[in-house]
Design an enzyme around this catalytic site. Structure first.
Site, PDB file in Angstrom:
ATOM      1  N   ALA A  26     -59.734  30.587   9.675  1.00  0.00           N
ATOM      2  CA  ALA A  26     -59.673  31.009  11.071  1.00  0.00           C
ATOM      3  C   ALA A  26     -60.352  32.345  11.330  1.00  0.00           C
ATOM      4  CB  ALA A  26     -58.213  31.065  11.515  1.00  0.00           C
ATOM      5  N   LEU A  28     -59.421  35.367  10.514  1.00  0.00           N
ATOM      6  CA  LEU A  28     -58.398  36.229  11.095  1.00  0.00           C
ATOM      7  C   LEU A  28     -58.357  37.652  10.541  1.00  0.00           C
ATOM      8  CD1 LEU A  28     -55.411  33.688  10.986  1.00  0.00           C
ATOM      9  CD2 LEU A  28     -56.718  34.357  13.007  1.00  0.00           C
ATOM     10  N   ALA A  29     -58.973  37.866   9.379  1.00  0.00           N
ATOM     11  CA  ALA A  29     -58.719  39.130   8.683  1.00  0.00           C
ATOM     12  C   ALA A  29     -59.912  40.085   8.805  1.00  0.00           C
ATOM     13  CB  ALA A  29     -58.388  38.856   7.222  1.00  0.00           C
ATOM     14  N   GLY A  31     -62.172  43.030   8.240  1.00  0.00           N
ATOM     15  CA  GLY A  31     -62.353  43.880   7.054  1.00  0.00           C
ATOM     16  C   GLY A  31     -62.316  43.089   5.760  1.00  0.00           C
ATOM     17  N   ARG A 145     -50.094  37.660   9.525  1.00  0.00           N
ATOM     18  CA  ARG A 145     -49.348  37.988   8.320  1.00  0.00           C
ATOM     19  C   ARG A 145     -48.034  38.709   8.637  1.00  0.00           C
ATOM     20  NH1 ARG A 145     -52.239  38.447   2.829  1.00  0.00           N
ATOM     21  NH2 ARG A 145     -50.287  37.330   2.503  1.00  0.00           N
ATOM     22  N   GLU A 181     -48.671  46.392   2.382  1.00  0.00           N
ATOM     23  CA  GLU A 181     -49.248  45.097   1.981  1.00  0.00           C
ATOM     24  C   GLU A 181     -48.774  44.696   0.584  1.00  0.00           C
ATOM     25  OE1 GLU A 181     -52.226  43.323   3.756  1.00  0.00           O
ATOM     26  OE2 GLU A 181     -51.492  44.317   5.546  1.00  0.00           O
ATOM     27  N   ARG A 220     -55.073  49.270   5.261  1.00  0.00           N
ATOM     28  CA  ARG A 220     -53.851  48.492   5.507  1.00  0.00           C
ATOM     29  C   ARG A 220     -52.589  49.086   4.873  1.00  0.00           C
ATOM     30  NH1 ARG A 220     -54.888  42.120   4.728  1.00  0.00           N
ATOM     31  NH2 ARG A 220     -57.067  41.928   5.311  1.00  0.00           N
ATOM     32  N   HIS A 256     -57.881  45.624  -0.039  1.00  0.00           N
ATOM     33  CA  HIS A 256     -56.701  45.944  -0.860  1.00  0.00           C
ATOM     34  C   HIS A 256     -57.190  46.580  -2.156  1.00  0.00           C
ATOM     35  CE1 HIS A 256     -54.356  42.381   1.074  1.00  0.00           C
ATOM     36  NE2 HIS A 256     -53.900  43.507   1.571  1.00  0.00           N
ATOM     37  N   CYS A 375     -54.709  37.533  -6.127  1.00  0.00           N
ATOM     38  CA  CYS A 375     -54.026  37.503  -4.814  1.00  0.00           C
ATOM     39  C   CYS A 375     -52.977  36.411  -4.795  1.00  0.00           C
ATOM     40  CB  CYS A 375     -54.993  37.178  -3.688  1.00  0.00           C
ATOM     41  SG  CYS A 375     -56.327  38.326  -3.473  1.00  0.00           S
TER      42      CYS A 375
HETATM   43  O1  SUG Z   1     -54.728  39.299   4.076  1.00  0.00           O
HETATM   44  N1  SUG Z   1     -56.825  36.494   4.102  1.00  0.00           N
HETATM   45  C1  SUG Z   1     -55.901  37.351   3.370  1.00  0.00           C
HETATM   46  C2  SUG Z   1     -56.327  37.466   1.925  1.00  0.00           C
HETATM   47  C3  SUG Z   1     -55.315  38.207   1.106  1.00  0.00           C
HETATM   48  C4  SUG Z   1     -55.794  38.513  -0.251  1.00  0.00           C
HETATM   49  N2  SUG Z   1     -54.786  39.173  -0.975  1.00  0.00           N
HETATM   50  C5  SUG Z   1     -54.973  40.177  -1.868  1.00  0.00           C
HETATM   51  N3  SUG Z   1     -56.108  40.812  -1.976  1.00  0.00           N
HETATM   52  N4  SUG Z   1     -53.956  40.551  -2.552  1.00  0.00           N
HETATM   53  C6  SUG Z   1     -55.828  38.729   4.010  1.00  0.00           C
HETATM   54  O2  SUG Z   1     -56.884  39.251   4.397  1.00  0.00           O
HETATM   55  C7  SUG Z   1     -57.566  35.140   5.985  1.00  0.00           C
HETATM   56  C8  SUG Z   1     -56.978  34.063   6.859  1.00  0.00           C
HETATM   57  C9  SUG Z   1     -58.011  33.396   7.729  1.00  0.00           C
HETATM   58  O3  SUG Z   1     -58.987  34.056   8.111  1.00  0.00           O
HETATM   59  O4  SUG Z   1     -57.839  32.199   8.057  1.00  0.00           O
HETATM   60  C10 SUG Z   1     -56.512  36.014   5.314  1.00  0.00           C
HETATM   61  O5  SUG Z   1     -55.469  36.252   5.878  1.00  0.00           O
END
Ligand code: SUG
Length: 453
Positions: A26, A28-29, A31, A145, A181, A220, A256, A375
Site C-alpha cells: 500500500a 504506507l511507510a 521513509g 502501525r 518502534e 521514528r 530503523h 524484521c
Molecule cells: O514499518 N513496512 C514496515 C517495515 C518494517 C520493517 N521492520 C524493521 N526494520 N524492523 C514499516 O515501515 C509497509 C506497509 C505498506 O506499505 O503496505 C510497512 O509498514
C-alpha cells in the site's frame, strides 16, 4: 559455554510473525524506500506466509529455537468505525474503499508480521527482579502501525502469562515525544546469553532538545522513548547505552537501526554510517560490557548506504552456534548484489570474528515492503524454566509447522490488489482463519472480534 549449567541453559528464541491473510503493498511507510516503491503492486499473501514459514522451518531444522507469533485482525473494522464509517461490515468497507482508499489500505495492512517492531524485551539476567520484561512498541509514527500495540500486548500476555517469570508494561504514550518502534532500535550485547548484558538503544531524534535530526524522512524513535523503556525495565546506567542514529542514514532510507546494524552476543556488525558518533558509542559499550566487544565495521567504500538499503545486508539474523561460531542469515537480495556478496565473503566470513557461515533466505514478499529476515523476528532470550513456562503451542516443531502450512493453504489467497481490500468476503475469510489459528496455537481469545462476541 561458561560451564555454569544455569547460565548455559539460556537460549535466544526467535519469534517470527506469521504473515497475515491481507498482506498487501500500500505504500504506507514514508521513509521506507521499498514500501514507497512497491505501493499498488499486487501481493501474494499465501506465498508471503509460506516464505516466512519456510524461513522458520529451516532455522528450526538447523537447531535454532524458533517460535511463532500470530498476525492481527485485519481489516481493522473497529478503526474504520471509530473514524465515522458506519453500517454493516460490508457497508463500512465499501464506503471506506470509495471515500478513503488510503485509510482502507492502512487498516488492512499485515504489518504486524514485522515482529522486531512488536516490543522491546529485557531478559531476566539483566532485570533487577530476575524476570523477563516486555513493552509493546506504540508505533505511533504511522496510522497503520499505531493500530498494532493493543493486540500485540494481549498476544504477548497470553503467551508469556506466568507472572513468576514475565512482566508486561504498558506501551508508552502514543505521541511524537515518545515515538517507539521496539526491538528494531534495540540490541542486547553480552558474552553468553545467560550472563548479564548491555542494552544499546538507538534513537533518531531527541524530543526535548537535541541538535541534529534527519531532514528528509522521519526519525521514528526518540531518546525519551528509549530512556522510558530502560526505566520501566530497571536498566540503570551500567546496563544501558543510548546512541543517536546517523541522520544522513535515515535520510537515505534507514528508517530503523536494524537496517544498518545487527548485534549478537559480543558481536556488533554495523555500517560506518550507523551512528552519529561511532567512537563514543563503541566506547560506551566497552565501558559496560564484561566480555570484550567484537565490532565488525563495514565501510562505505565496501558497501554504499544505497546498497545497504536495497539489499538489507544489515537486516540479517546473526545466530549463535554451540561451538561459539555465528551464522548470518541474509535475504536473497544480498546474493544478487556483487559488492554486497563480495563483502560478505571477504570482510565478514574471512575476517577475524565469529561469523563463519552465511545462509540465504527468500523473503521477497516481505522485502517489497521493507521487511527483511531480522524484521520478521522478535528475539526473546529465555532460560529452560522460562521456556517451560510459556503458554500455548508457539514453539515450532514439525507438527506445528505442518499444521500452519495446511492452515495457510486452506485460508490464504494467492493474489491481492488494492481493489480487493473492500471485499467483505476477504474480511470474513480472515476472521474465520484467525479464529481457527488461536485454537491451533492454544492462546485463547486475543482478537477484538473474539472479545466482543
Ligand atoms: O514499518 N513496512 C514496515 C517495515 C518494517 C520493517 N521492520 C524493521 N526494520 N524492523 C514499516 O515501515 C509497509 C506497509 C505498506 O506499505 O503496505 C510497512 O509498514
Amino acid at each position: 559455554m561458561s560451564g555454569d549449567p544455569v547460565k548455559d541453559d539460556v537460549l535466544e528464541v526467535n519469534f517470527d510473525g506469521l504473515v497475515g491473510p491481507t498482506h498487501n503493498y500500500a505504500g504506507l511507510a514514508h521513509g521506507n524506500v521499498a514500501s514507497m516503491r512497491h505501493g499498488g503492486l499486487a501481493s501474494n499473501p499465501r506465498e508471503a506466509a509460506l516464505q516466512g514459514l519456510a524461513k522458520m522451518k529451516s532455522l528450526m531444522d538447523a537447531g535454532y529455537a524458533q517460535g511463532v507469533l500470530p498476525p492481527q485482525q485485519r481489516p481493522d473494522l473497529g478503526a474504520l468505525r471509530s473514524l465515522g464509517f458506519s453500517g454493516s461490515n460490508a457497508e463500512v468497507l465499501a464506503r471506506a474503499g470509495r471515500e478513503a482508499p488510503q485509510i482502507l489500505r492502512a487498516v488492512c495492512s499485515a504489518s504486524s508480521m514485522w515482529t522486531a517492531n512488536a516490543a522491546t524485551i529485557t531478559p531476566s539476567p539483566d532485570a533487577p527482579d530476575g524476570r523477563v520484561h516486555f513493552t509493546p512498541a506504540n508505533l505511533q509514527s504511522s496510522f497503520h502501525r499505531y493500530l498494532e500495540p493493543e493486540t500485540t500486548g494481549r498476544v504477548l500476555a497470553a503467551i508469556f502469562r506466568d507472572e513468576r517469570h514475565f512482566v508486561h508494561h504498558a506501551q508508552l504514550p502514543a505521541t511524537p515525544a515518545f515515538s517507539d518502534e521496539g526491538a528494531a532500535n534495540h540490541t542486547r550485547l553480552c558474552g553468553e546469553y545467560g550472563e548479564a548484558g548491555v542494552h544499546l538503544f538507538v534513537y533518531g531524534r531527541q524530543a526535548f532538545g537535541g541538535e541534529r535530526a534527519p531532514l528528509r524522512y522521519p526519525a521514528r524513535q526518540t531518546l525519551e522513548a528509549s530512556q522510558a523503556i530502560a526505566r520501566q525495565h530497571g536498566l540503570g546506567d551500567a546496563r544501558a547505552v543510548f546512541a543517536q542514529q546517523h541522520p544522513d542514514a535515515i535520510d537515505a532510507g534507514v528508517f530503523h537501526n536494524d537496517v544498518i546494524a545487527v548485534g549478537n552476543g559480543p558481536v556488533l556488525l554495523y555500517h560506518e554510517m550507523a551512528f552519529l558518533d561511532e567512537e563514543k558509542t563503541l566506547e560506551a559499550l566497552r565501558a559496560r560490557m564484561t566480555s570484550p566487544l567484537i565490532p565488525v565495521r563495514v565501510p562505505s567504500e565496501a558497501i554504499s548506504l544505497e546498497d545497504a538499503v536495497s539489499t538489507y545486508l544489515f537486516n540479517s539474523q546473526l545466530l549463535s552456534n554451540p561451538d561459539g561460531s555465528m551464522t548470518l542469515v541474509v535475504p536473497g537480495e544480498c546474493q544478487e548484489n556483487e559488492a554486497v556478496w563480495r563483502t560478505i565473503q571477504d570482510l565478514l566470513l574471512a575476517g577475524y570474528n565469529p561469523i563463519s557461515e552465511v545462509t540465504v533466505k527468500d523473503v521477497k514478499q516481505s522485502m517489497r515492503n521493507g521487511g527483511g529476515p531480522a524484521c520478521l523476528r522478535l528475539r526473546v532470550v529465555l532460560s529452560a524454566a522460562e521456556r517451560q513456562a510459556l503458554s500455548g503451542r508457539v514453539l515450532l516443531n514439525d507438527a506445528l509447522y505442518a499444521d500452519l502450512v495446511a492452515w495457510v493453504e486452506r485460508h490464504y489467497r494467492d493474489n491481492l490488489t488494492p481493489d480487493d481490500l473492500a471485499d467483505p468476503q476477504l474480511a470474513d475469510e480472515t476472521l474465520t482463519a484467525l479464529d481457527e489459528l488461536t485454537r491451533l496455537l492454544g492462546i485463547g481469545n486475543v482478537y477484538p472480534f473474539q472479545l466482543e462476541a
